[in-house]
Write a protein that holds these residues in place. Structure first.
Motif, mmCIF file in Angstrom:
data_model
loop_
_atom_site.group_PDB
_atom_site.id
_atom_site.type_symbol
_atom_site.label_atom_id
_atom_site.label_comp_id
_atom_site.label_asym_id
_atom_site.label_seq_id
_atom_site.Cartn_x
_atom_site.Cartn_y
_atom_site.Cartn_z
ATOM 1 N N GLY A 243 0.800 -1.228 0.000
ATOM 2 C CA GLY A 243 0.000 0.000 0.000
ATOM 3 C C GLY A 243 0.823 1.264 0.000
ATOM 4 O O GLY A 243 0.264 2.363 -0.041
ATOM 5 N N CYS A 244 2.140 1.157 0.035
ATOM 6 C CA CYS A 244 2.967 2.364 -0.039
ATOM 7 C C CYS A 244 3.258 2.700 -1.503
ATOM 8 O O CYS A 244 3.021 1.895 -2.402
ATOM 9 N N LYS A 245 3.761 3.899 -1.734
ATOM 10 C CA LYS A 245 4.180 4.293 -3.086
ATOM 11 C C LYS A 245 5.539 3.661 -3.362
ATOM 12 O O LYS A 245 6.458 3.815 -2.568
ATOM 13 N N TRP A 246 5.662 2.956 -4.496
ATOM 14 C CA TRP A 246 6.878 2.163 -4.688
ATOM 15 C C TRP A 246 7.401 2.194 -6.118
ATOM 16 O O TRP A 246 6.658 2.413 -7.069
ATOM 17 N N THR A 247 8.710 1.963 -6.207
ATOM 18 C CA THR A 247 9.401 1.674 -7.455
ATOM 19 C C THR A 247 10.258 0.444 -7.217
ATOM 20 O O THR A 247 10.956 0.371 -6.200
ATOM 21 N N ILE A 248 10.210 -0.514 -8.120
ATOM 22 C CA ILE A 248 11.131 -1.652 -8.080
ATOM 23 C C ILE A 248 12.070 -1.527 -9.269
ATOM 24 O O ILE A 248 11.617 -1.389 -10.413
ATOM 25 N N ILE A 249 13.374 -1.552 -9.008
ATOM 26 C CA ILE A 249 14.384 -1.538 -10.057
ATOM 27 C C ILE A 249 15.119 -2.871 -10.027
ATOM 28 O O ILE A 249 15.846 -3.164 -9.080
ATOM 29 N N ARG A 250 14.890 -3.679 -11.059
ATOM 30 C CA ARG A 250 15.660 -4.921 -11.197
ATOM 31 C C ARG A 250 16.948 -4.613 -11.961
ATOM 32 O O ARG A 250 16.940 -3.820 -12.894
ATOM 33 N N THR A 251 18.024 -5.273 -11.577
ATOM 34 C CA THR A 251 19.295 -5.030 -12.252
ATOM 35 C C THR A 251 20.070 -6.333 -12.412
ATOM 36 O O THR A 251 19.626 -7.396 -11.960
ATOM 37 N N ILE A 252 21.240 -6.235 -13.079
ATOM 38 C CA ILE A 252 22.004 -7.423 -13.458
ATOM 39 C C ILE A 252 23.493 -7.207 -13.209
ATOM 40 O O ILE A 252 24.052 -6.205 -13.662
ATOM 41 N N LEU A 253 24.160 -8.114 -12.515
ATOM 42 C CA LEU A 253 25.615 -8.233 -12.448
ATOM 43 C C LEU A 253 26.295 -6.865 -12.339
ATOM 44 O O LEU A 253 26.981 -6.407 -13.250
ATOM 45 N N VAL A 254 26.114 -6.229 -11.197
ATOM 46 C CA VAL A 254 26.639 -4.874 -10.986
ATOM 47 C C VAL A 254 28.144 -4.935 -10.740
ATOM 48 O O VAL A 254 28.634 -5.784 -9.989
ATOM 49 N N TYR A 255 28.881 -4.033 -11.379
ATOM 50 C CA TYR A 255 30.331 -3.975 -11.193
ATOM 51 C C TYR A 255 30.758 -2.529 -10.969
ATOM 52 O O TYR A 255 30.050 -1.580 -11.320
ATOM 53 N N GLY A 256 31.926 -2.365 -10.368
ATOM 54 C CA GLY A 256 32.474 -1.048 -10.100
ATOM 55 C C GLY A 256 33.450 -1.130 -8.949
ATOM 56 O O GLY A 256 33.730 -2.210 -8.425
ATOM 57 N N VAL A 257 33.972 0.017 -8.544
ATOM 58 C CA VAL A 257 34.941 0.044 -7.458
ATOM 59 C C VAL A 257 34.746 1.300 -6.620
ATOM 60 O O VAL A 257 34.376 2.354 -7.134
ATOM 61 N N ALA B 201 8.888 7.742 -9.650
ATOM 62 C CA ALA B 201 8.410 6.912 -10.758
ATOM 63 C C ALA B 201 7.796 5.625 -10.221
ATOM 64 O O ALA B 201 8.507 4.747 -9.745
ATOM 65 N N PHE B 202 6.507 5.506 -10.314
ATOM 66 C CA PHE B 202 5.813 4.329 -9.787
ATOM 67 C C PHE B 202 6.014 3.130 -10.703
ATOM 68 O O PHE B 202 6.064 3.250 -11.925
ATOM 69 N N GLY B 203 6.146 1.940 -10.108
ATOM 70 C CA GLY B 203 6.116 0.707 -10.873
ATOM 71 C C GLY B 203 7.454 0.011 -10.991
ATOM 72 O O GLY B 203 8.410 0.301 -10.272
ATOM 73 N N LEU B 204 7.517 -0.921 -11.925
ATOM 74 C CA LEU B 204 8.663 -1.810 -12.110
ATOM 75 C C LEU B 204 9.500 -1.352 -13.298
ATOM 76 O O LEU B 204 8.960 -1.044 -14.364
#
Length: 300
Positions: free
Chosen positions: A154-168, A219-222
């Motif tokens: 019931g809260c306002k939400w955004t889901i961000i799916r991601t893949i194999l994150v890299y960095g330092v 931004a609402f949604g997936l």
């Protein structure tokens, strides 16, 4: 000015959000993580310790800060560890998401939550946001359950799916595939790399920017957010070796089954990025450009 609270700020993505804030300062940042602050710069933002698995602590910290947006970057993200410690996995990836969602609903706060390509079985990648999930591992199942808890909260939400994150960045508690390949080959250590898994690796700076764009736009949604190049993990390793002029003969291709890992990995994921590009104005950099950014961070 928008006030954003970030969980898991000691992790790679959390630290990249802090870096982005210090460079632009176009919002107020409250960084939170378990224990002390590991980011090297301590000034210009607020840091508070917060254990997201402690419901009372979550309510107290969020209630005292009253941010406009929470970005939840914290997770138990090692698939094999999730397979062996399912209770611990559930606590971080499901129950803690519920605690955050409940607090955000109560105070009318927008919650941006990070998820994973491991919610898919890897049979029909790349996937858009309408694709049906089918996780193979307990990690993937827990992340999908966390998504579902948020959607039902019931809260306002955004889901961000991601893949194999890299960095330092400084003081990381865990490595990532790019740093592992680079470090191993620099030490002349032979490595075995799977040749039957395909991914779209994601630069941590790009993912941080997507999180901030989602927060600023509420931004609402997936949304699916990753790099824009599909490659096998073996190809990725060879590109890393070639970029830093390391010995590719140390890299041996292997089948996933031969590694006998506790958690099953999807064979081919990847994302269709059209929605994130159109609505969030997301612009991922190429993998080679991402490696150049990593190289610049290592040499500064």
């Amino acid at each position: 000015m928008l006030k954003i609270l970030v969980t898991g700020s000691n992790g790679l993505l959390g630290q990249k959000i802090t870096e982005r804030f210090l460079a632009k300062r176009d919002f107020v940042l409250v960084a939170t993580s378990r224990g002390g602050n590991r980011f090297p710069v301590k000034d210009g933002y607020i840091y508070l310790p917060m254990d997201i698995t402690d419901e009372a602590e979550v309510r107290q910290v969020i209630g005292s800060i009253k941010p406009d947006v929470v970005i939840n970057t914290a997770a138990m993200a090692n698939p094999d560890a999730c397979e062996s410690d399912r209770l611990g996995c559930d606590l971080v990836n499901i129950h803690a998401v519920q605690y955050l969602a409940d607090s955000c609903k109560e105070l009318d706060i927008h919650l941006v939550h990070l998820s994973t390509d491991f919610v898919f079985d890897g049979e029909n990648g790349p996937y858009d946001e309408n694709a049906a999930p089918g996780p193979l591992s307990y990690y993937g199942k827990s992340k999908l359950a966390g998504e579902q808890a948020l959607e039902k909260s019931g809260c306002k939400w955004t889901i961000i799916r991601t893949i194999l994150v890299y960095g330092v960045t400084g003081n990381l508690s865990r490595s990532n595939v790019v740093l592992w390949v680079k470090s191993s080959l620099e030490k002349q250590i032979p490595i075995r790399v799977v040749d039957d898994q395909w991914r779209m690796p994601t630069l941590a700076e790009d993912l941080a920017e997507a999180c901030i764009l989602a927060a600023m736009k509420r931004a609402f949604g997936l949304y699916h957010v990753s790099g824009n190049e599909m490659m096998s993990v073996l190809e990725l390793a060879r590109m890393v070796a070639n970029f830093w002029k390391l010995d590719t003969s140390l890299i041996s291709p292997v089948a996933s089954a031969s590694l006998e890992q506790p958690a099953k990995r999807p064979a081919r994921t990847g994302f269709v990025l059209d929605k994130a590009v159109k609505i969030l104005s997301y612009r991922p950099r190429s993998f080679v450009d991402g490696l150049a950014i990593v190289d610049g961070k290592l040499n500064c």
